[in-house]
Design an enzyme around this catalytic site. Structure first.
Site, PDB file in Angstrom:
ATOM      1  N   SER A 130     -34.564 -16.621  18.528  1.00  0.00           N
ATOM      2  CA  SER A 130     -34.693 -18.125  18.077  1.00  0.00           C
ATOM      3  C   SER A 130     -35.095 -19.067  19.370  1.00  0.00           C
ATOM      4  O   SER A 130     -34.626 -18.658  20.656  1.00  0.00           O
ATOM      5  CB  SER A 130     -33.499 -18.779  17.401  1.00  0.00           C
ATOM      6  OG  SER A 130     -33.623 -20.196  17.240  1.00  0.00           O
ATOM      7  N   TYR A 143     -24.535 -20.120  17.234  1.00  0.00           N
ATOM      8  CA  TYR A 143     -25.572 -19.727  16.844  1.00  0.00           C
ATOM      9  C   TYR A 143     -26.527 -19.357  18.384  1.00  0.00           C
ATOM     10  O   TYR A 143     -27.188 -18.451  18.511  1.00  0.00           O
ATOM     11  CB  TYR A 143     -26.510 -20.605  16.041  1.00  0.00           C
ATOM     12  CG  TYR A 143     -27.731 -20.309  15.626  1.00  0.00           C
ATOM     13  CD1 TYR A 143     -28.106 -19.316  14.664  1.00  0.00           C
ATOM     14  CD2 TYR A 143     -29.061 -20.810  16.348  1.00  0.00           C
ATOM     15  CE1 TYR A 143     -29.228 -19.010  14.213  1.00  0.00           C
ATOM     16  CE2 TYR A 143     -29.995 -20.310  15.692  1.00  0.00           C
ATOM     17  CZ  TYR A 143     -30.510 -19.593  14.874  1.00  0.00           C
ATOM     18  OH  TYR A 143     -31.552 -18.951  14.464  1.00  0.00           O
TER      19      TYR A 143
END
Length: 251
Positions: A130, A143
């Site tokens: 990501s 995350y």
């Protein structure tokens, strides 16, 4: 070409599966969403497997090897958004679950795919990281930490497996249109005291192309990385994000 996509029944994973299928590949997807699995094309392989469960992954890969005999492309795509909150409010259990799915899920997929690929002296491993794996993200500590670690895992795989003809790369999607991102927008709006639309515009304006990306944009990159056209592309972190300039969305 034999292609496995973890978390492939919806979202980015489903788009990857559709893109590889369109190229004539044999596709097998794993997921924990039974409803989504039931709605896949009949000619795809489908299995209800938790990517962070080692026993389940070991059993699945044994079945895959027995049925296919080889694996050309692994897209280790399983991931969850995790909590959106200030770091002091994040429970350890929520941290651990987020890291388990995003990082350990990628590790387990690579760990069990590697022996199959080594036998063939070829293969491509594509990890879904990501843009959170390239920048710090306020209110998304677990995350971001997991996605940074995915990149470290990929770099190590590329170095370790290159002598066996196996490539490893990471795709870093930016803000991807869809149901999952809508949940992120809603939680971030609540955490920051902003409206959903303000957070959305913050993400979009933080890219040079002023745009979210689609799951299909990410899938197209996965197909390229899995193909012979990328035969010497390994160890790379490739963002599909419209060029993120400002990873901290603001009003």
């Amino acid at each position: 070409m034999k292609v496995l996509i973890t978390a492939g029944a919806s979202g980015i994973g489903r788009a990857m599966a559709e893109a590889f299928d369109a190229e004539g590949a044999d596709v097998w997807v794993t997921d924990v969403d039974k409803k989504a699995l039931a709605n896949l094309p009949a000619h795809w392989g489908a299995a209800d497997v938790d990517a962070s469960n080692e026993a389940a992954m070991a059993d699945f890969f044994a079945e895959l090897e027995a049925r296919w005999g080889r694996l050309d492309v692994l897209c280790a795509n399983a991931g969850i958004a995790g909590p959106t909150a200030p770091v002091e409010e994040i429970a350890l259990a929520d941290w651990q679950r987020c890291v388990s799915v995003n990082l350990e899920g990628a590790f387990l997929a690579a760990r069990y795919a590697t022996p199959i690929m080594k036998t063939a002296l070829s293969g491509s491993i594509v990890l879904t990281s990501s843009t959170a794996g390239q920048y710090g993200y306020p209110f998304r500590a677990p995350y971001a930490a997991a996605k940074w670690a995915v990149i470290g895992l990929m770099k190590t795989l590329a170095m370790e497996l290159g002598p066996y003809g196996i490539r490893a790369n990471a795709i870093c999607p930016g803000a991807v249109e869809g149901e999952r991102m809508e949940g992120v927008l809603a939680r971030e709006a609540l955490a920051k005291g902003m409206t959903r639309d303000a957070v959305y515009q913050g993400y979009a304006s933080g890219t040079s192309m002023r745009s979210f990306v689609t799951a299909e944009d990410v899938a197209n990159m996965a197909v390229f990385l899995g193909s012979d056209k990328a035969r010497l592309v390994s160890g790379q972190v490739i963002a599909v994000d419209g060029h993120t300039e400002n990873p901290d969305p603001k009003v």
